[in-house]
Motif scaffolding. Sequence first.
Motif, short mmCIF file in Angstrom:
data_model
loop_
_atom_site.label_atom_id
_atom_site.label_comp_id
_atom_site.label_asym_id
_atom_site.label_seq_id
_atom_site.Cartn_x
_atom_site.Cartn_y
_atom_site.Cartn_z
N LEU A 1 0.83 -1.21 0.00
CA LEU A 1 0.00 0.00 0.00
C LEU A 1 0.86 1.26 0.00
O LEU A 1 0.63 2.20 -0.77
CB LEU A 1 -0.94 -0.01 1.21
CG LEU A 1 -1.84 1.24 1.36
CD1 LEU A 1 -2.76 1.38 0.15
CD2 LEU A 1 -2.65 1.16 2.65
N ILE B 1 1.17 4.15 -2.90
CA ILE B 1 0.96 5.58 -2.63
C ILE B 1 2.16 6.38 -3.09
O ILE B 1 2.02 7.44 -3.71
CB ILE B 1 0.68 5.81 -1.14
CG1 ILE B 1 -0.67 5.19 -0.76
CG2 ILE B 1 0.68 7.30 -0.80
CD1 ILE B 1 -0.95 5.16 0.73
N VAL C 1 -3.99 1.29 -5.17
CA VAL C 1 -4.44 1.62 -3.81
C VAL C 1 -5.87 1.09 -3.60
O VAL C 1 -6.18 0.49 -2.57
CB VAL C 1 -4.39 3.14 -3.56
CG1 VAL C 1 -5.09 3.49 -2.25
CG2 VAL C 1 -2.94 3.62 -3.53
#
Length: 333
Positions: A200, A204, A212
């Motif tokens: 994750l 990002i 995401v």
Amino acid sequence: MDLRAKDLRLSPGGGIQADSDSVLSSVELIDQDTPIRRDRLRSISHTMMSKLGVAGLKGQAGQNELLSAVWCGDLETTQVLLALGIDKDSIGQHPRMMTTVGVISLAAQCGHDAIVSALITAGSDIEGRQFPYSPLADAASTGHTGVVKILLAAGAEVDPGDGRRPALLSAARAGAIGAAQALLAAGANVHGFYDGKTPLLAAIDAQASGIVKILLAAGADTELEQDGRTALLVAVTLGSSTIVQRLVDASANIEARSMGKTPLQLASKLGHRKIVKILCFAGALTTTENTLQTARASGKMRIDKALRELVLWRRRTQKRVEEWLLDCDGLTD
């Protein structure tokens, strides 16, 4: 059997036929239904002759030929070399980078599905443990979903657990949605850390909003930190309003702090007006006065004004909610 190149042929089914009674002089492939790269075949013939036989190809010269064929996406030449006994786990210098690479990893990086399948059939090592990245991670990092699926079907480890970068994190960095979905379906660890990042956090960093989304849907933990910052704080720092919205919708902690600042204060300081609105509408108003002070100190007067407007809007909304609750007094279900 001393394999001679003269009578190497592709059978109608695509397999290799060989006759050991001929003189090593040329490579002859006969398959009318398959486009053949004659220049590559001539190169092989020349190499064979210069090395005085197949035995001469068993060293680095043959491995280089195999790597070259794989790089070109030349399935027919790859099949011939494998039939000649060239090492199915050949290693050589990457054609474009100053690094060594294994033949199956090179095929995976290039997205050559058929060659990867041919190498697997020949018994090539699908884990490539002598390299920092597995062939699966290589395929994921270049977004080749077809190769990812082939390797998974052949039994490639989804999470190596030997200190190498997980394939899911590679897919996240590359924004490779198809590869990430295939890996998640195969049970990839959505929380796995590598080099201080989870998939994750890597997504990002790459501002890969689509990745995401699927990671959050798979249950990725929004509160695992990178350098003391949660996923939301990282997204705010990068100014990615779409990802901030996804994280807020996934119930990320909107009051988490880094260096004493909440996401709202950080967005205000950096001048990310749209993110300020997202956070305020999500209820991040417990530190409004400090945020206003941060906005003024940073010279972000437009943020200051926006915050004041949002505070007023929130107060009006709260008043309407209170009035509605009073109107409901005395009512029964």
